[in-house]
Motif scaffolding. Sequence first.
Motif, PDB file in Angstrom:
ATOM      1  N   ASP A 144      37.210 -46.950 -37.021  1.00 17.42           N
ATOM      2  CA  ASP A 144      37.943 -48.214 -37.065  1.00 17.42           C
ATOM      3  C   ASP A 144      38.918 -48.379 -35.907  1.00 17.42           C
ATOM      4  OD1 ASP A 144      36.683 -49.280 -39.208  1.00 17.42           O
ATOM      5  OD2 ASP A 144      38.344 -49.142 -40.606  1.00 17.42           O
ATOM      6  N   ASP A 145      38.870 -47.468 -34.923  1.00 20.96           N
ATOM      7  CA  ASP A 145      39.785 -47.571 -33.780  1.00 20.96           C
ATOM      8  C   ASP A 145      39.629 -48.908 -33.058  1.00 20.96           C
ATOM      9  OD1 ASP A 145      40.838 -45.089 -34.273  1.00 20.96           O
ATOM     10  OD2 ASP A 145      39.779 -44.064 -32.651  1.00 20.96           O
ATOM     11  N   HIS A 146      38.387 -49.343 -32.902  1.00 23.43           N
ATOM     12  CA  HIS A 146      38.154 -50.606 -32.181  1.00 23.43           C
ATOM     13  C   HIS A 146      38.757 -51.774 -32.960  1.00 23.43           C
ATOM     14  CE1 HIS A 146      36.327 -53.670 -29.724  1.00 23.43           C
ATOM     15  NE2 HIS A 146      35.728 -54.192 -30.781  1.00 23.43           N
ATOM     16  N   LYS A 147      38.599 -51.773 -34.267  1.00 23.98           N
ATOM     17  CA  LYS A 147      39.184 -52.846 -35.075  1.00 23.98           C
ATOM     18  C   LYS A 147      40.701 -52.881 -34.909  1.00 23.98           C
ATOM     19  CE  LYS A 147      35.707 -52.807 -38.774  1.00 23.98           C
ATOM     20  NZ  LYS A 147      35.504 -52.593 -40.231  1.00 23.98           N
ATOM     21  N   TRP A 148      41.304 -51.715 -34.905  1.00 26.22           N
ATOM     22  CA  TRP A 148      42.762 -51.638 -34.757  1.00 26.22           C
ATOM     23  C   TRP A 148      43.179 -52.128 -33.372  1.00 26.22           C
ATOM     24  CZ3 TRP A 148      46.996 -51.924 -37.203  1.00 26.22           C
ATOM     25  CH2 TRP A 148      48.197 -51.356 -36.762  1.00 26.22           C
TER      26      TRP A 148
END
Length: 436
Positions: A156-160
């Motif tokens: 979920d790094d990209h979402k964050w």
Amino acid sequence: MPAFSVDAIQADGTDLECTVSATGGLSRFLSGDPFQVSYDRPIDDVPRSVLVIPVLSQLCPVAWARGGDVRAPVVDQRFARSLAAVRDALGDMHSFIAGGQLRAPRRRTDPPARTDGSGLLFTGGVDSTASYVRHRDEAPTLVSIRGWTITPDAADDHKWDVLRARVESFAEPRDLETAFVESNMLRFLDHPMLLAHYKRHVDGAWYSSVGHGLGLTGLCAPLAYASGIGDLYVAATHWEGIDLAWGSRPDIDGHVRWAGTECHHDGYELTRQERLDLLAAYAVESPHELELQTCNDRLDGNCGRCEKCYRTAIGLRLAGLDPTDHGYRFSDADYRTVRESFERGHWVLGIDERHMWADIRDRARETTPRSRAERAFFAWLDSVDLDELVDSSRPPLSHRVLRAGARTMPTGVYRRLYPLWSEASTIRRRLAQGRN
């Protein structure tokens, strides 16, 4: 007596870590990981009486559901007093809240150096943006949290990153400060085990139906103390007249406080359509672009095809705005798509969405349609029985059997079985979606 005990509280630069133990069967609701929070500013000078608030805010509702206590070496006096009112509000909403006490031998009041700032939990959706408009004269710090809808997993790094960029792009032209908080609050608790015990009592998940009002506000306590935030606003999801079991309500958020800070459940007197009216007025007078982010399927813009995107776009039209100017692709042809999605069962509403479409219907009755397609859709919406579109079905039998077993099977066995069942359930759901 079942109890949680906060055994250690450590702050190192911008990071907070607390270790917790449990007795009386409460250990099955802990994952075994320490509780962790990362802030984007130092918290070394925040007193331990405030540093303990984030972990207490996650533990207390779980303990109260079992009639248990929570023990801590120290706590802020104002926060300790506020918990009784929060517990009572949750008890009025959920019959399974059995009560319990916070037991801390030292209760302190350590006022911060200043309290002249304000903060707002912010995602860029309709509710939080409307709260910004209501309090823009205060120039609130926009606070975004990772750990609930965006997990702490690397996947979920990209979402964050996308959310951070979006919030910063909103804040920069308006000369606002931002604050970003990351936590494992849902991984620290054994959320599947909570669902196994309480899903049959709540409409949604544990955190949405019980824990997130106290949990999210409490998570901000060290940040607020270090930043001089005296007022912390939480945008309302629902409004007066909607009686749903939801963890963030005026009688919960409005009671939470600690040294130097009071929390406020904001905008509860406005329906969602009235919040869109507020945004429409702001869009006319503001020199800044206003793009909303509400999509259930993506964070880097709105897909324009899910139920929530269509609902927001139609609400924007009813408020006098062109949805395409605010992040939504929408034309008259989409009215037929929305109707067919309901009639063919592609969308099944929850109770809160039913209220939101009823809110749209009420406004449509007062609005002159701007096209033939709009007139036809509003006539259909006026005639349809929204209650028939609400999902009143029970969970699948396999879900109910697993959860019933989890309430009695050894915790270690359940933790081995749950990932296997969850993976199989995901595969079945995807296969079903492919057939549709």
